[in-house]
Design a protein around this motif. Structure first.
Motif, PDB file in Angstrom:
ATOM      1  N   ASP A 138       0.832  -1.208   0.000  1.00  0.00           N
ATOM      2  CA  ASP A 138       0.000   0.000   0.000  1.00  0.00           C
ATOM      3  C   ASP A 138       0.865   1.257   0.000  1.00  0.00           C
ATOM      4  N   ILE A 139       1.972   1.215   0.738  1.00  0.00           N
ATOM      5  CA  ILE A 139       2.877   2.365   0.782  1.00  0.00           C
ATOM      6  C   ILE A 139       3.497   2.611  -0.585  1.00  0.00           C
ATOM      7  N   VAL A 140       3.954   1.542  -1.236  1.00  0.00           N
ATOM      8  CA  VAL A 140       4.552   1.677  -2.571  1.00  0.00           C
ATOM      9  C   VAL A 140       3.531   2.236  -3.553  1.00  0.00           C
ATOM     10  N   ARG A 141       2.305   1.734  -3.486  1.00  0.00           N
ATOM     11  CA  ARG A 141       1.244   2.191  -4.386  1.00  0.00           C
ATOM     12  C   ARG A 141       0.935   3.680  -4.146  1.00  0.00           C
ATOM     13  N   THR A 142       0.869   4.079  -2.891  1.00  0.00           N
ATOM     14  CA  THR A 142       0.562   5.474  -2.565  1.00  0.00           C
ATOM     15  C   THR A 142       1.715   6.402  -2.946  1.00  0.00           C
ATOM     16  N   PRO A 164      13.391  11.280  -1.890  1.00  0.00           N
ATOM     17  CA  PRO A 164      11.992  11.744  -1.793  1.00  0.00           C
ATOM     18  C   PRO A 164      11.114  10.733  -1.072  1.00  0.00           C
ATOM     19  N   SER A 165      11.375  10.541   0.205  1.00  0.00           N
ATOM     20  CA  SER A 165      10.624   9.591   1.001  1.00  0.00           C
ATOM     21  C   SER A 165      10.884   9.871   2.472  1.00  0.00           C
ATOM     22  N   TRP A 170       7.357  13.872   3.644  1.00  0.00           N
ATOM     23  CA  TRP A 170       5.903  13.903   3.504  1.00  0.00           C
ATOM     24  C   TRP A 170       5.282  15.050   4.312  1.00  0.00           C
ATOM     25  N   ASN A 171       5.892  15.400   5.425  1.00  0.00           N
ATOM     26  CA  ASN A 171       5.407  16.557   6.189  1.00  0.00           C
ATOM     27  C   ASN A 171       5.626  17.853   5.418  1.00  0.00           C
ATOM     28  N   LEU A 172       6.740  17.933   4.701  1.00  0.00           N
ATOM     29  CA  LEU A 172       7.001  19.124   3.877  1.00  0.00           C
ATOM     30  C   LEU A 172       5.978  19.232   2.750  1.00  0.00           C
ATOM     31  N   ILE A 173       5.652  18.107   2.126  1.00  0.00           N
ATOM     32  CA  ILE A 173       4.650  18.105   1.063  1.00  0.00           C
ATOM     33  C   ILE A 173       3.283  18.490   1.617  1.00  0.00           C
ATOM     34  N   LEU A 174       2.993  18.052   2.816  1.00  0.00           N
ATOM     35  CA  LEU A 174       1.720  18.384   3.462  1.00  0.00           C
ATOM     36  C   LEU A 174       1.579  19.893   3.624  1.00  0.00           C
ATOM     37  N   LEU A 242       0.481   8.398   3.571  1.00  0.00           N
ATOM     38  CA  LEU A 242       1.798   7.793   3.729  1.00  0.00           C
ATOM     39  C   LEU A 242       2.292   7.893   5.166  1.00  0.00           C
ATOM     40  N   LEU A 243       2.026   9.005   5.809  1.00  0.00           N
ATOM     41  CA  LEU A 243       2.400   9.156   7.219  1.00  0.00           C
ATOM     42  C   LEU A 243       1.635   8.139   8.077  1.00  0.00           C
ATOM     43  N   ARG A 244       0.348   7.987   7.786  1.00  0.00           N
ATOM     44  CA  ARG A 244      -0.479   7.047   8.558  1.00  0.00           C
ATOM     45  C   ARG A 244      -0.033   5.601   8.328  1.00  0.00           C
ATOM     46  N   LEU A 245       0.211   5.250   7.065  1.00  0.00           N
ATOM     47  CA  LEU A 245       0.594   3.875   6.733  1.00  0.00           C
ATOM     48  C   LEU A 245       1.935   3.493   7.346  1.00  0.00           C
ATOM     49  N   THR A 246       2.916   4.398   7.279  1.00  0.00           N
ATOM     50  CA  THR A 246       4.229   4.085   7.828  1.00  0.00           C
ATOM     51  C   THR A 246       4.176   3.936   9.351  1.00  0.00           C
TER      52      THR A 246
END
Length: 400
Positions: A138-142, A164-165, A170-174, A242-246
């Motif tokens: 799911d993480i790879v797909r997202t 880029p991971s 992901w917080n920066l992208i948010l 992605l934050l939730r899944l990790t």
């Protein structure tokens, strides 16, 4: 007198055929629920030592298996391929009712030993291992979906960090899903947003570098969508996901480690250079109790790396692995070989030595043959260490 219950398991129901010695006495259908299993239990209680045989049909047979174990009945669980080979020679027609009868006859004729029943901890580790791998998928797909959408909103931000991971990215992208969120703020406001976006401590110099880099990338960027486009919200959604899944995946791994730590094979696996907590728990989860395998070759067959040999007259086909087995375990052990090879720079391992030797002998560009051979050597090592309850020792291993 032998009484054999052959059970053909389907999605919602099962066919039961009861044989006394070689004669069928009764057959009936049951539902795969408490009502159907209580009907089966009534018949089982009338027999002192019933023999039960069924084919492993994935999740559908798991309920029957759990019912039998809860009521302390041993059983024979046939591999589907093994079952097909034997039943093809017994039947002319195929129906669920006939399959139940043929399963019973297989047991009558071959008198197979009951399937080894593992401790519950191994079943729970297997379930958690599959859950962990599904979360990884799911993480790879997202990640792929986020990358696709970022190409339209702010593709340049993928260069803000070396990779880029990860949580910080992901917080920066948010906070900055498009260049407009960067250009609309002063350096001081961007600094404050970066500080608030992570729970980890970041140095002032590091924050200053991120602010400058963000502004530089925003000035270079050309956004393909409008400021109020729904794709901005889509970027934020994938970053949050992605934050939730990790975080959830990490909690699953923590639970796996907690279950695996008391098992003696956990420390044994960790003693092999290149195997860390994630790999060790995954190996235990997928292979289960390794002591149930009498030889390493049985593990090879279980994960599908045993070789397919074909020879006829003067023709000798090139040997390939069968791939008939546990694909998850095969994937984990394949990656494990590369981890061991990488770790060998500082932590020597005889498996890494063998891998490098076979790599030099293999044709240029070929990777799988020496990796598969190394997997077999790793399996032999794991099987020996666990069955003899020993930790890995490079000096002893390389001399064998």
């Amino acid at each position: 007198m032998r009484v054999v219950f052959g059970i053909d398991v389907s999605k919602a129901s099962s066919e039961v055929a009861v044989f006394v010695d070689t004669n069928k006495t009764i057959s009936y259908s049951i539902t795969n629920d408490a009502i159907g299993f209580s009907r089966l239990l009534e018949d089982l209680k009338t027999i002192s030592s019933p023999e039960i045989i069924f084919e492993a049909t994935g999740v559908y047979s798991r309920r029957l298996q759990a019912f039998l174990e809860e009521n302390h009945y041993s059983y024979v669980r046939l591999n589907p391929l093994d079952s097909k080979k034997q039943m093809d020679g017994l039947r002319v027609r195929k129906t669920d009712k006939i399959d139940a009868e043929k399963l019973a006859l297989i047991q009558v004729n071959s008198n197979r030993k009951p399937t080894y029943i593992q401790e519950e901890v191994y079943n729970e580790l297997r379930n958690l291992s599959r859950f962990y791998q599904n979360m990884t998928e799911d993480i790879v797909r997202t990640k792929n979906r986020l990358h696709k959408v970022l190409q339209l909103t702010f593709s340049e931000i993928e260069g803000i960090l070396s990779t880029p991971s990860g949580e910080q990215y992901w917080n920066l992208i948010l906070e900055f899903p498009s260049k407009n969120e960067v250009l609309a703020l002063s350096p001081e406001e961007i600094t404050e947003k970066i500080k608030n976006s992570t729970s980890k401590r970041i140095s002032e110099q590091r924050i200053s570098d991120l602010v400058n880099k963000l502004q530089e990338l925003a000035n270079q960027s050309y956004c393909a969508v409008k400021k109020n486009s729904c794709m901005i919200e889509e970027v934020r959604y994938y970053a949050k996901e992605l934050l939730r899944l990790t975080q959830h995946r990490q909690s699953i791994l923590d639970e796996m480690v907690t279950l695996a730590e008391p098992l003696p094979e956990y420390e044994i696996l960790l003693s092999i250079p290149g195997i860390a907590k994630t790999t060790a728990t995954s190996i235990i989860g997928e292979l289960g109790d390794i002591r149930r395998f009498k030889t390493p070759n049985q593990i090879n067959a279980f994960i599908g790396i045993d070789l397919r040999h074909y020879e006829s007259g003067d023709y000798l086909a090139r040997e390939h692995i069968t791939k008939r087995g546990n694909p998850y375990a095969r994937k984990i052990l394949f990656k494990c070989i590369h981890n061991i090879a990488s770790a060998s720079r500082t932590k020597p391992c005889h498996i890494a030595d063998f891998y490098e030797k076979r790599k030099r002998q293999s044709p240029k560009g070929s990777t799988k043959p020496h990796a598969i051979a190394s997997m077999h050597r790793l399996i032999r090592t794991i099987h020996y260490l666990i069955t003899h309850n020993k930790l890995y020792d490079y000096n002893i291993a390389k001399s064998r």
